[in-house]
Design a protein around this motif. Structure first.
Motif, PDB file in Angstrom:
ATOM      1  N   ARG A 252       0.848  -1.203   0.038  1.00 23.75           N
ATOM      2  CA  ARG A 252       0.105   0.270  -0.172  1.00 23.75           C
ATOM      3  C   ARG A 252       0.778   1.274  -0.080  1.00 23.75           C
ATOM      4  O   ARG A 252       1.708   1.177   0.616  1.00 23.75           O
ATOM      5  CB  ARG A 252      -0.666  -0.168   1.037  1.00 23.75           C
ATOM      6  N   VAL A 253       0.400   2.475  -0.003  1.00 19.70           N
ATOM      7  CA  VAL A 253       1.226   3.260  -0.237  1.00 19.70           C
ATOM      8  C   VAL A 253       0.310   4.810  -0.166  1.00 19.70           C
ATOM      9  O   VAL A 253      -0.790   4.709  -0.200  1.00 19.70           O
ATOM     10  CB  VAL A 253       1.549   4.066  -2.209  1.00 19.70           C
ATOM     11  N   VAL A 254       0.992   5.362   0.955  1.00 17.99           N
ATOM     12  CA  VAL A 254       0.331   7.069   1.426  1.00 17.99           C
ATOM     13  C   VAL A 254       1.195   8.047   0.573  1.00 17.99           C
ATOM     14  O   VAL A 254       2.724   7.374   0.854  1.00 17.99           O
ATOM     15  CB  VAL A 254       0.401   6.867   2.559  1.00 17.99           C
ATOM     16  N   VAL A 255       0.441   9.147   0.136  1.00 18.58           N
ATOM     17  CA  VAL A 255       1.217  10.649  -0.200  1.00 18.58           C
ATOM     18  C   VAL A 255       1.172  11.151   1.047  1.00 18.58           C
ATOM     19  O   VAL A 255       0.196  11.609   2.122  1.00 18.58           O
ATOM     20  CB  VAL A 255       0.914  10.674  -1.455  1.00 18.58           C
ATOM     21  N   MET A 256       2.113  12.248   1.518  1.00 15.66           N
ATOM     22  CA  MET A 256       2.244  12.813   2.412  1.00 15.66           C
ATOM     23  C   MET A 256       1.922  14.486   1.965  1.00 15.66           C
ATOM     24  O   MET A 256       3.404  14.206   1.021  1.00 15.66           O
ATOM     25  CB  MET A 256       2.901  12.827   3.882  1.00 15.66           C
ATOM     26  N   TYR A 257       1.648  15.089   2.710  1.00 18.01           N
ATOM     27  CA  TYR A 257       1.774  16.462   1.934  1.00 18.01           C
ATOM     28  C   TYR A 257       2.051  17.484   2.948  1.00 18.01           C
ATOM     29  O   TYR A 257       0.249  17.290   3.873  1.00 18.01           O
ATOM     30  CB  TYR A 257       1.754  17.229   0.731  1.00 18.01           C
ATOM     31  N   LEU A 258       2.797  18.416   3.471  1.00 15.19           N
ATOM     32  CA  LEU A 258       2.808  19.085   4.224  1.00 15.19           C
ATOM     33  C   LEU A 258       1.740  18.758   5.651  1.00 15.19           C
ATOM     34  O   LEU A 258       1.151  19.339   5.814  1.00 15.19           O
ATOM     35  CB  LEU A 258       2.060  20.568   3.963  1.00 15.19           C
ATOM     36  N   GLY A 259       2.281  17.799   6.004  1.00 12.28           N
ATOM     37  CA  GLY A 259       1.763  16.575   7.482  1.00 12.28           C
ATOM     38  C   GLY A 259       0.459  15.960   7.360  1.00 12.28           C
ATOM     39  O   GLY A 259      -0.012  16.259   8.347  1.00 12.28           O
ATOM     40  N   ARG A 260       0.094  16.392   6.096  1.00 12.58           N
ATOM     41  CA  ARG A 260      -1.576  15.358   5.893  1.00 12.58           C
ATOM     42  C   ARG A 260      -1.334  14.587   5.056  1.00 12.58           C
ATOM     43  O   ARG A 260      -0.801  14.771   3.624  1.00 12.58           O
ATOM     44  CB  ARG A 260      -2.252  16.229   5.275  1.00 12.58           C
ATOM     45  N   PHE A 261      -2.173  14.116   5.098  1.00  4.66           N
ATOM     46  CA  PHE A 261      -1.944  12.661   4.119  1.00  4.66           C
ATOM     47  C   PHE A 261      -3.087  12.916   2.548  1.00  4.66           C
ATOM     48  O   PHE A 261      -4.370  13.312   3.208  1.00  4.66           O
ATOM     49  CB  PHE A 261      -2.530  11.182   4.495  1.00  4.66           C
ATOM     50  N   VAL A 262      -2.729  12.715   1.909  1.00  4.05           N
ATOM     51  CA  VAL A 262      -3.652  13.246   0.311  1.00  4.05           C
ATOM     52  C   VAL A 262      -4.099  12.193  -0.934  1.00  4.05           C
ATOM     53  O   VAL A 262      -5.135  12.510  -1.255  1.00  4.05           O
ATOM     54  CB  VAL A 262      -2.110  14.256   0.193  1.00  4.05           C
ATOM     55  N   GLU A 263      -2.851  10.706  -0.204  1.00  4.32           N
ATOM     56  CA  GLU A 263      -4.202   9.973  -0.529  1.00  4.32           C
ATOM     57  C   GLU A 263      -3.626   8.963  -0.270  1.00  4.32           C
ATOM     58  O   GLU A 263      -2.017   8.809  -0.234  1.00  4.32           O
ATOM     59  CB  GLU A 263      -3.379   9.881  -2.081  1.00  4.32           C
ATOM     60  N   MET A 264      -3.956   7.518  -0.461  1.00  3.45           N
ATOM     61  CA  MET A 264      -3.795   5.895   0.058  1.00  3.45           C
ATOM     62  C   MET A 264      -4.480   5.267  -0.827  1.00  3.45           C
ATOM     63  O   MET A 264      -5.435   4.968  -1.126  1.00  3.45           O
ATOM     64  CB  MET A 264      -3.980   6.065   1.739  1.00  3.45           C
ATOM     65  N   ALA A 265      -3.947   4.188  -1.394  1.00  4.62           N
ATOM     66  CA  ALA A 265      -3.874   3.778  -2.360  1.00  4.62           C
ATOM     67  C   ALA A 265      -3.426   1.612  -1.702  1.00  4.62           C
ATOM     68  O   ALA A 265      -2.321   2.630  -1.651  1.00  4.62           O
ATOM     69  CB  ALA A 265      -4.386   3.626  -3.565  1.00  4.62           C
ATOM     70  N   ASP A 266      -3.950   0.393  -1.886  1.00  2.00           N
ATOM     71  CA  ASP A 266      -3.037  -0.691  -2.220  1.00  2.00           C
ATOM     72  C   ASP A 266      -2.109   0.117  -4.275  1.00  2.00           C
ATOM     73  O   ASP A 266      -2.319   0.335  -4.938  1.00  2.00           O
ATOM     74  CB  ASP A 266      -4.207  -1.977  -2.293  1.00  2.00           C
ATOM     75  N   ARG A 267      -1.179  -0.889  -3.521  1.00  2.00           N
ATOM     76  CA  ARG A 267      -0.336  -0.457  -4.660  1.00  2.00           C
ATOM     77  C   ARG A 267      -0.841  -0.318  -6.185  1.00  2.00           C
ATOM     78  O   ARG A 267      -0.535   0.684  -6.723  1.00  2.00           O
ATOM     79  CB  ARG A 267       0.474  -2.073  -4.585  1.00  2.00           C
ATOM     80  N   ASP A 268      -0.950  -1.193  -6.324  1.00  5.27           N
ATOM     81  CA  ASP A 268      -2.649  -1.710  -7.702  1.00  5.27           C
ATOM     82  C   ASP A 268      -3.195  -0.434  -8.397  1.00  5.27           C
ATOM     83  O   ASP A 268      -2.856   0.470  -9.073  1.00  5.27           O
ATOM     84  CB  ASP A 268      -2.623  -2.835  -7.782  1.00  5.27           C
TER      85      ASP A 268
END
Lengths: 331, 325
Positions: free
Chosen positions: B227-243
């Protein structure tokens, strides 16, 4: 314009010795105006020493024992330190990996850029500042007048690298050596800096020697690539040929070890067993022998020359005809 | 019992720095490094935390291992609360979570043999001593692809990749549930990088350890993560499984990151649709109003500077914080 016909920079059989070992061994390549030549390889392959030699910046322990570095008709390697001071910045410049380590923390960026200009031009400070301001516009820094009065600590890493590029280019050198220029930067900033370098090459016809270990950066910006291993060129080719049809086992394995778009997740990546030999372990034959799946006795005892594979693609391997076997190992 | 077993549960964690009386009693700016994030990691799962310098990913890692106290929220490791734990409790929790860093040379004591370094946590916890200790160290060395006789050598006798193997062996000595890997291969050469990634995958298969993999290299992330979580300025902006994440990125910042990572293939790379961000990351002491990304976002409209978008689930399971994605 044929690149090979009109090279601006010609490195010809350059050899550099440290403590009795040829850490750079018989390196030759050329770069034409407006072209990017990438020197690729892992730590200790000699890519940085090669670039320092172009600027007369070899460390005291290192000595050029053979070869020439021709910038048109001048042999840079034969210049005295005094003569080099005239050439650096004006004919050939360098930018390094860590911009914050290359800038003077106690001087405003404006006076650092202006100083570089005044080193080669007898102009007033005000004129040099105006040049610096124009330069900041060229490298895409917004609000340049305000930036000139700032100190490096007030700027981000990407901004500092733009300042370094400004210093390197303000005297309009014909060759820019870029030693891992984006390695310390975030990816979105790296993309900005690579685009800036492409634009400068296109607009000014600057020739770039790019030192990097990142195959992605090479794929993005290089015209030609020299893959270095343990001080020698293993393979040299136009960028598309090198990626599509590598002719040296080291290149093929290096490319296979980078995760690809279509890889199965968590599948084993190709690796290169063992480690790079240290200079006192260099044998008489091919220096990749100990790690090479194709190695034979001949590789151990005889150094392969750079064989011509057609279309200015050359590879230093005795077994170019067996490259299909490498593709099996790598797959 | 096929229920999802979480080794990590983070709830609404916020970490701020500064703000109290600084020099001459003036209050300094408050740096909001992490601003309310939730994250679960299941047993045997690898979650990538992606973002650029200053996005808060290292602060969040430090908070998980209890090196940094949050101003609010909860962090549980295999059920045990880290926030507010006393020293003895923290000591117990830390055997379940370990951390490895980018530069192995900085993580090893140059004056200790590798055997002493790997054995130290085992001695400190009273897990093993004497012959049992030596055997355990030998096993750990073999697990990470080194040889038992390497125990008597010092860090400077190893290459960078071998040193990272030593660091991994020490981190695994107490059989943690969670290993936080902070850019573990960024300082390594390409061919060595592949060796370490293969090792991390193999160790996970064998031990079931979970990874929080902090990285900016999306090629590596795509290879190793579930799974991947993207962080920008202290917050998560997107999370999803890899595919889902790689097939269908949604947040404009995620798209910008993906287009910025150069592919190691000149044809793919030069044909790629570019989506280059202008400007730089704003300071975490002065986070833009509404959506923190609106100052650099090509899709931004009036609502974006006014209202902060929440992470909301999408049809394919991804969760995205954007008014327009």
């Amino acid at each position: 314009m044929d690149a090979a016909a009109n090279p601006l920079l010609t490195v010809d059989r350059l050899t550099i010795d440290i403590g009795g070992a040829n850490v750079v061994d018989d390196i030759s390549f050329t770069v034409a105006p407006g072209k990017v030549m990438a020197l690729v390889g892992e730590s200790g392959c000699g890519k940085s020493l090669t670039s320092y030699a172009m600027l007369g910046l070899l460390p005291p322990a290192a000595r050029r024992t053979a070869g020439r570095i021709m910038l048109e008709n001048t042999d840079l390697a034969a210049l005295s330190e005094r003569q080099f001071r005239k050439a650096r910045g004006k004919d050939i410049s360098i930018i390094f990996q860590e911009p914050s380590a290359s800038l003077d923390p106690l001087t405003t960026v404006g006076s650092q850029i202006a100083e570089a200009y005044r080193a080669h031009h007898g102009v007033s400070k005000a004129e040099a500042y105006e040049k610096a301001r124009q330069m900041l516009v060229d490298v895409g820094i917004p609000d340049p007048a305000r930036r000139l009065d700032q100190y490096p600590f007030e700027l981000s890493g990407g901004m500092c690298q733009r300042i370094m590029i400004s210093i390197a280019l303000i005297c309009g050198p014909r060759v820019l050596v870029a030693d891992e220029p984006t390695t310390a930067l975030d990816v979105t900033i790296q993309a900005q800096i690579l685009d800036l370098m492409k634009k400068l090459v296109a607009d000014r016809g600057t020739a770039i020697v790019l030192i990097t270990h990142d195959m992605g950066v090479v794929a993005d910006i290089a015209d030609d690539v020299a893959v270095m291993y343990a001080g020698r060129i293993a393979e040299i080719a136009p960028v598309h040929d090198l990626f599509r049809q590598p002719k040296h086992p080291y290149t093929a394995l290096l490319l296979a070890s980078v995760p690809k778009l279509d890889d199965a997740p968590k599948a084993d990546l190709a690796t290169i067993e063992g480690t790079v030999p240290t200079p006192n372990e260099f044998g008489v034959g091919c220096r990749f022998t100990e790690r090479c799946p194709l190695a034979t006795d001949k590789c151990r005892t005889e150094q392969p020359p750079l064989f011509d594979c057609g279309g200015s693609h050359r590879s230093a391997c005795w077994h170019i005809d067996r490259m299909a076997e490498i593709r099996e190992v790598a797959a | 019992m096929s229920e999802r077993q979480n080794v990590l549960e983070i709830r609404d964690v916020a970490v701020h720095f500064g703000g109290r009386g600084g020099l001459l009693g003036k209050a300094g700016p408050v740096i909001k490094a992490v601003n309310g994030v939730d994250l679960d990691i299941a047993r045997g799962e690898t979650v990538a935390l992606v973002g650029e310098s200053g996005c808060g990913k290292s602060t969040l890692s430090n908070t998980i291992v209890g090196l940094q106290a949050p101003i609010s929220g909860s962090v549980r490791i295999s059920g045990d609360e880290v926030v507010g734990a006393n020293r003895r409790q923290l000591n117990d929790i830390r055997r379940k979570v370990q951390m490895i860093f980018q530069d192995p040379a900085l993580s090893l004591d140059p004056r200790s043999t590798v055997g002493a370094t790997i054995g130290e946590p085992l001695i400190a916890r009273g897990v093993a001593k004497g012959k049992a200790l030596r055997e355990r160290v030998a096993t750990l060395l073999q697990q990470v692809g080194l040889r038992p006789e390497h125990a008597d050598r010092y860090p400077h006798q190893f290459s960078g990749g071998q040193r990272q193997r030593v660091v991994i062996a020490r981190a695994l000595a107490l059989e943690p549930d969670l290993l936080i890997c902070d850019e573990p291969v960024s300082a390594l050469d390409v061919s060595v990088r592949a060796q370490i990634l293969n090792l991390l995958v193999a160790l996970q298969k064998r031990t079931g350890v979970s990874y929080l993999f902090v990285s900016h290299d999306l090629g590596v992330v795509r290879h190793i993560c579930d799974r991947v979580v993207v962080m920008y300025l202290g917050r998560f902006v997107e999370m999803a499984d890899r595919d889902t994440f790689f097939a269908n990125p949604k947040h404009p910042y995620t798209k910008a990151l993906m287009s910025a990572v150069p592919e190691a293939d000149p044809e793919v790379q030069r044909a790629k649709q570019r989506f280059i961000l202008s400007g730089e990351l704003p300071s975490p002491s002065n986070i833009p109003s509404g959506c923190a990304f609106h100052t650099r976002c090509p899709l931004a409209t009036e609502i974006c500077s006014r209202e902060r978008p929440e992470l909301t689930p999408r049809a394919d399971g991804a969760r995205v914080a954007c008014h327009h994605a």
